[in-house]
Write a protein that holds these residues in place. Structure first.
Motif, PDB file in Angstrom:
ATOM      1  N   ARG A  17       0.845  -1.188   0.000  1.00  0.00           N
ATOM      2  CA  ARG A  17       0.000   0.000   0.000  1.00  0.00           C
ATOM      3  C   ARG A  17       0.879   1.235   0.000  1.00  0.00           C
ATOM      4  NH1 ARG A  17      -3.381  -2.106   5.200  1.00  0.00           N
ATOM      5  NH2 ARG A  17      -4.350  -3.954   4.251  1.00  0.00           N
ATOM      6  N   TYR A  18       0.356   2.284  -0.579  1.00  0.00           N
ATOM      7  CA  TYR A  18       1.117   3.532  -0.628  1.00  0.00           C
ATOM      8  C   TYR A  18       1.483   3.966   0.802  1.00  0.00           C
ATOM      9  CZ  TYR A  18       2.379   8.393  -1.421  1.00  0.00           C
ATOM     10  OH  TYR A  18       3.049   9.586  -1.454  1.00  0.00           O
ATOM     11  N   GLY A  19       2.740   4.261   1.025  1.00  0.00           N
ATOM     12  CA  GLY A  19       3.199   4.689   2.330  1.00  0.00           C
ATOM     13  C   GLY A  19       3.958   3.614   3.089  1.00  0.00           C
ATOM     14  N   ASP A  20       3.874   2.349   2.638  1.00  0.00           N
ATOM     15  CA  ASP A  20       4.625   1.277   3.295  1.00  0.00           C
ATOM     16  C   ASP A  20       6.120   1.491   3.071  1.00  0.00           C
ATOM     17  OD1 ASP A  20       2.453  -0.084   4.326  1.00  0.00           O
ATOM     18  OD2 ASP A  20       2.157  -1.282   2.514  1.00  0.00           O
ATOM     19  N   GLY A  21       6.893   1.238   4.111  1.00  0.00           N
ATOM     20  CA  GLY A  21       8.337   1.390   4.002  1.00  0.00           C
ATOM     21  C   GLY A  21       8.973   0.262   3.205  1.00  0.00           C
ATOM     22  N   LEU A  22      10.069   0.564   2.535  1.00  0.00           N
ATOM     23  CA  LEU A  22      10.765  -0.442   1.737  1.00  0.00           C
ATOM     24  C   LEU A  22      11.290  -1.585   2.603  1.00  0.00           C
ATOM     25  CD1 LEU A  22      12.824   1.841  -0.705  1.00  0.00           C
ATOM     26  CD2 LEU A  22      10.693   0.607  -1.179  1.00  0.00           C
ATOM     27  N   GLU A  23      11.613  -1.270   3.874  1.00  0.00           N
ATOM     28  CA  GLU A  23      12.162  -2.311   4.744  1.00  0.00           C
ATOM     29  C   GLU A  23      11.138  -3.384   5.075  1.00  0.00           C
ATOM     30  OE1 GLU A  23      10.531   0.996   7.313  1.00  0.00           O
ATOM     31  OE2 GLU A  23      11.767   0.831   5.521  1.00  0.00           O
ATOM     32  N   ASN A  24       9.847  -3.098   4.866  1.00  0.00           N
ATOM     33  CA  ASN A  24       8.806  -4.075   5.184  1.00  0.00           C
ATOM     34  C   ASN A  24       8.438  -4.965   3.995  1.00  0.00           C
ATOM     35  OD1 ASN A  24       8.545  -3.168   7.837  1.00  0.00           O
ATOM     36  ND2 ASN A  24       7.048  -1.609   7.270  1.00  0.00           N
ATOM     37  N   ILE A  25       8.988  -4.674   2.832  1.00  0.00           N
ATOM     38  CA  ILE A  25       8.670  -5.470   1.644  1.00  0.00           C
ATOM     39  C   ILE A  25       9.363  -6.833   1.733  1.00  0.00           C
ATOM     40  CG2 ILE A  25       8.948  -5.647  -0.858  1.00  0.00           C
ATOM     41  CD1 ILE A  25       8.692  -2.632  -1.007  1.00  0.00           C
TER      42      ILE A  25
END
Length: 384
Positions: free
Chosen positions: A149-157
Motif C-alpha cells: 500500500r502507498y506509504g509502506d516502508g521499503l524495509e517491510n517489503i
C-alpha cells in the motif's frame, strides 16, 4: 558404569566485595531515605559502623568519602569558591570544609538501583512502544503478508514473496517487477503512552511512625528509569501535591521531601489533566499515590479551605467532579491507596467509580510491583 544425577548443595558464599562496594550499597539506601542529604546519610552510616563494625583501621568511613569524591559520586563546594584545600578566591583563607552534595552520576545510579529493586533486571528492547494488538506501522512483525500500500516502508517489503509473484505473473522470459507484485510483511501497530504520576507529599506521609514517602519516591525513580530506557517514546510527567500541586523533574526525585501540607487532591488532578491535554498521544493515564484523605482546596480568591476532620463533603464532591472530567477526556485514573482506613477506602471506591478507573489498596512493600504490572497491562489501550 552407573552415574548418579542430582543436585549438589553447598553452603552459601556471599560474593566478594571490596570495602567500598559494601559501604556503597548501604550508602545508596541511606541517601534515598535522607532525600539527598549527604551529611545525614554519613551520620547514619557512622552509627551503623559503630554497631555492626562495617569498617576497620585499614579502610574507614573517611576513606570511603574520599573514594566517593574520586569516583565522581559527590562533590564539595565552598562558599568562597575555593577548592578542597580550603583556599578561597583572591587569597581568602577558607576553613577547609565545604558543602558536600551528590552528583548527577549518583542520581542516575540511584534511579537505576530503584528500578532493579522494584522491577527486576529489565532488558532494553525495540523502540520502546506498547503493543496494541492491531496491525499497522511498527517494528515488530506479525508473520502475515499483504499487498503493498502507498506509504509502506521499503524495509517491510518481502523480497522473496514479491519476486515469486513477479515470476508467476509475468514469467521468467519477460521478467518485470511492478507495484502489483509487491508483498509486505505486516507489523504490529504500537501506541505511545503519556503518564502522569502524582505523589502525595502531605505531612501524613511520615506520620504514625511509618515512612511512606521513600517507597513512593523509589517507585517514581524506577518508573522514570523504566520509561526512559524501555519505552523511550512514552512520556512521563511527575507532580507532587500538598496544599498546592506543582511539577517536578526526574532530577529532583532523590531530594523529594514531605512538607507541612494538607492534601489538595483537586489541585493535583487539575494539573495532571492540564499536562495531559498538551500531549498528542491518544493513550493517557494518571497514577496517583496517596495515603490520606483530601483535606484542602484553594478557593477562587486565593485562600485555602482546609478540613482535616473526617471527609468534608464539599472537598469530596470536588474530587468526584474532577474524576468525572477526566473520564470525559478518556483519562483513566489509577489510585494506589496506602492507607487502610475503611472510610477512606470507601471514598476511593466512589472516586474510582466516577472515573471508571482502577484502585489498589496496597501496602508499602508491593507498591512498586503493582504499579509496574498496571503500567504494563495498559499497553493495549483502546484507540480513540
Amino acid at each position: 558404569m552407573n552415574t548418579r544425577n542430582g543436585f549438589r548443595f553447598t553452603p552459601y558464599e556471599a560474593p566478594e566485595q571490596t570495602p567500598f562496594e559494601r559501604l556503597f550499597e548501604i550508602f545508596q539506601e541511606l541517601i534515598t531515605h535522607t532525600s539527598g542529604d549527604f551529611d545525614e546519610a554519613i551520620d547514619w552510616l557512622r552509627e551503623l559502623d559503630k554497631e555492626y563494625e562495617l569498617t576497620d583501621d585499614e579502610y574507614t568511613i573517611d576513606d570511603f568519602i574520599e573514594e566517593l569524591k574520586a569516583k565522581g559520586y559527590i562533590r564539595e563546594e565552598f562558599e568562597n569558591g575555593g577548592d578542597e584545600s580550603g583556599n578561597g578566591k583572591e587569597g581568602e583563607d577558607g576553613d577547609g570544609k565545604g558543602q558536600i552534595s551528590i552528583t548527577a552520576k549518583l542520581e542516575r545510579l540511584i534511579r537505576q538501583r530503584a528500578l532493579d529493586q522494584i522491577f527486576g533486571k529489565l532488558k532494553r528492547h525495540g523502540a520502546g512502544n506498547h503493543k496494541t494488538g492491531k496491525s499497522g506501522q511498527g517494528d515488530e512483525h506479525t508473520g502475515d503478508l499483504r499487498e503493498y500500500r502507498y506509504g509502506d516502508g521499503l524495509e517491510n517489503i518481502s523480497m522473496t514473496e514479491s519476486l515469486k509473484n513477479a515470476q508467476v505473473n509475468h514469467g521468467i522470459g519477460s521478467f518485470s517487477l511492478n507495484e502489483d507484485d509487491l508483498v509486505v510483511e505486516d507489523t504490529q501497530y504500537k501506541a505511545q503512552m503519556s503518564t502522569v504520576l502524582m505523589i502525595d507529599i502531605s505531612h501524613s506521609m511520615i506520620l504514625y511512625g511509618e515512612d511512606r514517602i521513600t517507597p513512593a519516591k523509589k517507585v517514581a525513580m524506577a518508573l522514570a528509569e523504566l520509561i526512559t530506557t524501555r519505552y523511550p517514546k512514552d512520556t512521563l510527567d511527575i507532580l507532587v501535591f500538598g496544599n498546592d500541586a506543582w511539577p517536578i523533574t526526574i532530577k529532583e526525585l532523590p531530594y523529594l521531601k514531605v512538607g507541612p501540607y494538607h492534601t489538595n487532591t483537586v489541585a493535583g488532578l487539575r494539573l495532571a489533566m492540564d499536562l495531559l491535554r498538551r500531549k498528542r498521544n491518544t493513550n493517557k493515564q494518571i497514577f496517583m499515590i496517596t495515603d490520606g484523605k483530601p483535606s484542602c482546596l484553594r478557593l477562587p480568591d486565593g485562600n485555602y479551605y482546609k478540613n482535616s476532620v473526617g471527609l468534608d463533603d464539599y472537598i469530596v464532591e470536588k474530587c468526584y467532579n474532577m474524576a468525572r472530567q477526566a473520564r470525559k477526556l478518556h483519562i483513566p485514573i489509577t489510585t494506589f491507596m496506602i492507607a487502610q482506613d475503611p472510610y477512606l477506602m470507601r471514598f476511593v471506591r466512589h472516586f474510582t467509580e466516577a472515573n471508571k478507573g482502577k484502585a489498589f489498596f496496597t501496602g508499602l512493600k508491593n507498591l512498586g510491583e503493582m504499579i509496574f504490572e498496571d503500567y504494563e497491562t495498559n499497553r493495549r489501550k483502546r484507540m480513540k
